[in-house]
Design a protein around this motif. Structure first.
Motif, PDB file in Angstrom:
ATOM      1  N   UNK A  97       0.828  -1.198   0.000  1.00  0.00           N
ATOM      2  CA  UNK A  97       0.000   0.000   0.000  1.00  0.00           C
ATOM      3  C   UNK A  97       0.868   1.256   0.000  1.00  0.00           C
ATOM      4  N   UNK A  98       0.261   2.380  -0.244  1.00  0.00           N
ATOM      5  CA  UNK A  98       0.939   3.667  -0.327  1.00  0.00           C
ATOM      6  C   UNK A  98       1.893   3.885   0.847  1.00  0.00           C
ATOM      7  N   UNK A  99       3.124   4.321   0.524  1.00  0.00           N
ATOM      8  CA  UNK A  99       4.075   4.690   1.569  1.00  0.00           C
ATOM      9  C   UNK A  99       4.953   5.824   1.071  1.00  0.00           C
ATOM     10  N   UNK A 100       5.499   6.586   2.023  1.00  0.00           N
ATOM     11  CA  UNK A 100       6.295   7.772   1.706  1.00  0.00           C
ATOM     12  C   UNK A 100       7.697   7.377   1.263  1.00  0.00           C
ATOM     13  N   UNK A 101       8.230   8.138   0.301  1.00  0.00           N
ATOM     14  CA  UNK A 101       9.621   7.967  -0.138  1.00  0.00           C
ATOM     15  C   UNK A 101      10.354   9.303   0.028  1.00  0.00           C
ATOM     16  N   UNK A 102      10.156   9.898   1.203  1.00  0.00           N
ATOM     17  CA  UNK A 102      10.824  11.153   1.547  1.00  0.00           C
ATOM     18  C   UNK A 102      10.379  12.297   0.657  1.00  0.00           C
ATOM     19  N   UNK A 104      10.526  12.687  -2.334  1.00  0.00           N
ATOM     20  CA  UNK A 104      10.139  12.266  -3.687  1.00  0.00           C
ATOM     21  C   UNK A 104       8.671  11.884  -3.802  1.00  0.00           C
ATOM     22  N   UNK A 105       7.919  11.990  -2.710  1.00  0.00           N
ATOM     23  CA  UNK A 105       6.490  11.715  -2.771  1.00  0.00           C
ATOM     24  C   UNK A 105       6.119  10.382  -2.152  1.00  0.00           C
ATOM     25  N   UNK A 106       5.244   9.667  -2.842  1.00  0.00           N
ATOM     26  CA  UNK A 106       4.687   8.420  -2.326  1.00  0.00           C
ATOM     27  C   UNK A 106       4.610   7.390  -3.452  1.00  0.00           C
ATOM     28  N   UNK A 107       4.695   6.106  -3.088  1.00  0.00           N
ATOM     29  CA  UNK A 107       4.497   5.044  -4.060  1.00  0.00           C
ATOM     30  C   UNK A 107       3.646   3.938  -3.453  1.00  0.00           C
ATOM     31  N   UNK A 108       3.037   3.155  -4.324  1.00  0.00           N
ATOM     32  CA  UNK A 108       2.340   1.921  -3.973  1.00  0.00           C
ATOM     33  C   UNK A 108       2.729   0.905  -5.038  1.00  0.00           C
ATOM     34  N   UNK A 121       3.043   6.196  -8.539  1.00  0.00           N
ATOM     35  CA  UNK A 121       3.743   7.286  -7.882  1.00  0.00           C
ATOM     36  C   UNK A 121       2.876   8.537  -7.845  1.00  0.00           C
ATOM     37  N   UNK A 122       2.923   9.251  -6.713  1.00  0.00           N
ATOM     38  CA  UNK A 122       2.242  10.531  -6.582  1.00  0.00           C
ATOM     39  C   UNK A 122       3.032  11.429  -5.652  1.00  0.00           C
ATOM     40  N   UNK A 123       2.754  12.735  -5.743  1.00  0.00           N
ATOM     41  CA  UNK A 123       3.414  13.686  -4.867  1.00  0.00           C
ATOM     42  C   UNK A 123       2.645  13.874  -3.558  1.00  0.00           C
ATOM     43  N   UNK A 124       1.419  13.388  -3.498  1.00  0.00           N
ATOM     44  CA  UNK A 124       0.656  13.507  -2.256  1.00  0.00           C
ATOM     45  C   UNK A 124       0.122  12.164  -1.838  1.00  0.00           C
TER      46      UNK A 124
END
Length: 124
Positions: A97-102, A104-108, A121-124
């Motif tokens: 599930x969605x998690x922060x990558x510092x 650089x935003x978020x990925x799932x 990938x998203x910025x929010x």
């Protein structure tokens, strides 16, 4: 310039994969104009060849199958949690599930209807 200029996601069932991505990302894929010779059927993701980022397609090609262990492609989303939440209902699965990558935003991470792992990938 971004180093990725094109991507192909190999599929076994093109109609199933097309429906998966169109519903997952709420967009319409377009058929690629066929060229002469032995050319695979492709459905293009929306893109601007002069814009930022890479264009790409779903591809059904003899001798090249889908599945884990290949290249991981990250697709842009407004909020990656939204399409990640749709994956299971569309025949895919949620890997992470969605998690922060510092900064650089978020990925799932999900698998598509063909077994390919895809990053969102998203910025929010």
């Amino acid at each position: 310039m971004n180093p990725v200029v094109w991507f192909e996601i190999y599929v076994a069932d093109l109609a199933r994969a097309r429906a998966f991505y169109e519903q997952l990302l709420d967009m319409t894929l377009e058929p690629m104009e066929q060229v002469e010779g032995d050319w695979p059927e492709m459905w293009l993701f929306p893109g601007d060849e002069q814009g930022r980022g890479a264009c790409g397609a779903l591809v059904k090609m003899e001798g090249v199958g889908p599945g884990p262990g290949g290249t991981l492609v990250y697709l842009h989303c407004n909020d990656c949690a939204v399409p990640a939440g749709r994956a299971t209902g569309l025949g895919g699965s949620l890997v992470r599930d969605k998690f922060a990558i510092g900064p650089y935003g978020f990925i799932a991470l999900i698998t598509d209807s063909e077994g390919n792992m895809i990053g969102l990938h998203s910025q929010r």
